[in-house]
Design a protein around this motif. Sequence first.
Motif, mmCIF file in Angstrom:
data_model
loop_
_atom_site.group_PDB
_atom_site.id
_atom_site.type_symbol
_atom_site.label_atom_id
_atom_site.label_comp_id
_atom_site.label_asym_id
_atom_site.label_seq_id
_atom_site.Cartn_x
_atom_site.Cartn_y
_atom_site.Cartn_z
ATOM 1 N N GLU A 26 -7.837 6.821 -10.965
ATOM 2 C CA GLU A 26 -8.229 6.006 -9.842
ATOM 3 C C GLU A 26 -7.264 6.213 -8.846
ATOM 4 O OE1 GLU A 26 -8.036 1.905 -10.157
ATOM 5 O OE2 GLU A 26 -6.384 1.984 -11.571
ATOM 6 N N ARG A 27 -7.426 6.169 -7.496
ATOM 7 C CA ARG A 27 -6.495 6.295 -6.354
ATOM 8 C C ARG A 27 -5.765 7.405 -6.605
ATOM 9 N NH1 ARG A 27 -3.303 1.446 -7.331
ATOM 10 N NH2 ARG A 27 -4.614 0.781 -9.460
ATOM 11 N N THR A 28 -6.149 8.470 -7.082
ATOM 12 C CA THR A 28 -5.100 9.571 -7.364
ATOM 13 C C THR A 28 -6.166 10.925 -6.740
ATOM 14 O OG1 THR A 28 -4.401 8.733 -9.101
ATOM 15 C CG2 THR A 28 -3.946 11.068 -8.796
ATOM 16 N N GLU A 29 -5.283 11.576 -5.634
ATOM 17 C CA GLU A 29 -5.627 12.916 -5.394
ATOM 18 C C GLU A 29 -4.851 13.964 -6.185
ATOM 19 O OE1 GLU A 29 -5.441 15.621 -1.667
ATOM 20 O OE2 GLU A 29 -5.409 13.413 -1.320
ATOM 21 N N LEU A 67 0.394 3.262 -11.381
ATOM 22 C CA LEU A 67 -0.859 2.707 -10.608
ATOM 23 C C LEU A 67 -1.244 1.434 -11.357
ATOM 24 C CD1 LEU A 67 -3.282 5.922 -10.698
ATOM 25 C CD2 LEU A 67 -2.568 4.674 -8.755
ATOM 26 N N ASP A 101 0.916 -1.179 -0.095
ATOM 27 C CA ASP A 101 0.062 -0.228 -0.087
ATOM 28 C C ASP A 101 0.924 1.392 0.049
ATOM 29 O OD1 ASP A 101 -1.743 2.084 0.505
ATOM 30 O OD2 ASP A 101 -2.091 1.352 2.702
ATOM 31 N N ALA A 160 2.206 4.830 -0.622
ATOM 32 C CA ALA A 160 1.686 6.438 -0.940
ATOM 33 C C ALA A 160 2.793 7.238 -1.562
ATOM 34 C CB ALA A 160 1.176 7.174 0.470
ATOM 35 N N ASN A 212 -2.036 -1.842 -5.220
ATOM 36 C CA ASN A 212 -2.531 -1.164 -3.904
ATOM 37 C C ASN A 212 -2.061 0.304 -3.348
ATOM 38 O OD1 ASN A 212 -4.127 -3.587 -3.265
ATOM 39 N ND2 ASN A 212 -1.960 -4.611 -3.286
ATOM 40 N N ALA A 213 -1.432 1.003 -4.417
ATOM 41 C CA ALA A 213 -0.874 2.256 -4.201
ATOM 42 C C ALA A 213 -1.823 3.330 -4.359
ATOM 43 C CB ALA A 213 0.325 2.442 -5.203
ATOM 44 N N ASN A 214 -1.584 4.615 -3.863
ATOM 45 C CA ASN A 214 -2.378 5.694 -4.134
ATOM 46 C C ASN A 214 -1.372 6.850 -4.283
ATOM 47 O OD1 ASN A 214 -1.885 7.242 -1.336
ATOM 48 N ND2 ASN A 214 -2.321 5.218 -0.711
ATOM 49 N N ILE A 215 -1.895 7.861 -4.988
ATOM 50 C CA ILE A 215 -1.140 8.887 -5.602
ATOM 51 C C ILE A 215 -1.513 10.156 -5.128
ATOM 52 C CG2 ILE A 215 -0.029 10.197 -7.602
ATOM 53 C CD1 ILE A 215 0.203 7.422 -8.895
ATOM 54 N N VAL A 216 -0.795 11.093 -4.630
ATOM 55 C CA VAL A 216 -1.100 12.491 -4.607
ATOM 56 C C VAL A 216 -0.403 13.210 -5.815
ATOM 57 C CG1 VAL A 216 -0.889 14.811 -3.493
ATOM 58 C CG2 VAL A 216 -1.541 12.741 -2.141
#
Length: 390
Positions: free
Chosen positions: A129-132, A104, A86, A88, A109-113
């Motif tokens: 997806e999974r991106t702010e 991604l 996971d 970040a 399971n990763a997320n990005i800013v």
Amino acid sequence: MSNICELCRRDSLEQAYEPERSTRGLKIHVCQHCGLVQSLPRIDRAPRAQAAVSGGADWGNVRYGKGFRTQAALSAIKKYADMSKDIALLDVGSNRGSFARAFLDAAPNANIVAVEPDERVADLSASLERTELVRARIEEAPLETGRFDIVHSCHTIEHLAEPMRVLADHWRVLKPGGLLVVDAPNIALIDSEDIVEEWFIDKHLYHFSARSLMRMISASGFEIISAPDLNDRENLLIVARKAYTAFPAIESDSREIEEAEARLTAYMSSRARNLSALTAMAAEISSYAPKRVAMWGAGRLFDSLVVHGQFEPSLLSLLIDKHLKAHVGTRHGTALQEPEALKDANAGVVVVMSRGFADEIVNEARRLAPRAEILLYSDLMARARHAKAA
Ligand SMILES: [Zn+2]
């Protein structure tokens, strides 16, 4: 804004070079203590001009280069991070989201800013997806301390007015032991013997060697775990880890200063010699008419050929540039075409106006126009220099 050296904080900058066609009046300086090459004044906010595809310092409102570095950064990260975790990740200057998308995919399971100030491209990452998405300059992005496992910064650090301040902030937002991946242009490219384009463009305020970039990253509290590939003269890709060692003082570095100054002197003379050979290159290309001549590559080399070599683009049957075509429709009055147009163009000659992508263009050109003679920029330049000297 102060004129002290960004790396060693000394008042020891000496002017070494004045770039061609700088719209901001920038001058290139070499620090006489640490050897870091930097532009003054440090103007990092200028009104956005029209897309300028130029061989001069005013090049660069077309941002398409970062996408080419996605795979290199991803392979470097895979060596040091468990991609199943996971993770970040902070993507600094996410641009069109090319890296974010690939990361991604590789890390499920990763997320990005993603931080991107340019409203023309930021929206392309908004729906990932999974991106702010944070629409801000990195200096102004509100980011939580200790939030990230990885900070990825591709071709951004050289644009910043205060890269040391931003590196300190990358350190702050990383978890203990977190990874910093930095990719930046390599000043060693100016050693190329066939350079014609102005390398010191207005948008770049710092001009790093492998050594000066590693020193800046170390001085910001990181331990280098992967140094730049010495065979890559275009890019400096560094992986470092957030460390707690005392920051090393920036010692004087006479060898770095000498290398920087010798490099600038050699660049000025080889570039002047090559620019003056462009009329001979233009004459050789023109001599292939009445065969149908296609040119592949309408960027900085092409611009230099037209501006300095007085090449007449209307002689071309076809002008191809698959990357630039997305940004500008015409170059010097000639419409840009996709590579596929070469299939039906019945070209007798294909001129490859690229240095970095010459191999892949040649392969594609052979496939699309198997009977055409292919001429490489580097060979044309060598002959033009020879003709000029004779
Ligand atoms: Zn310095």
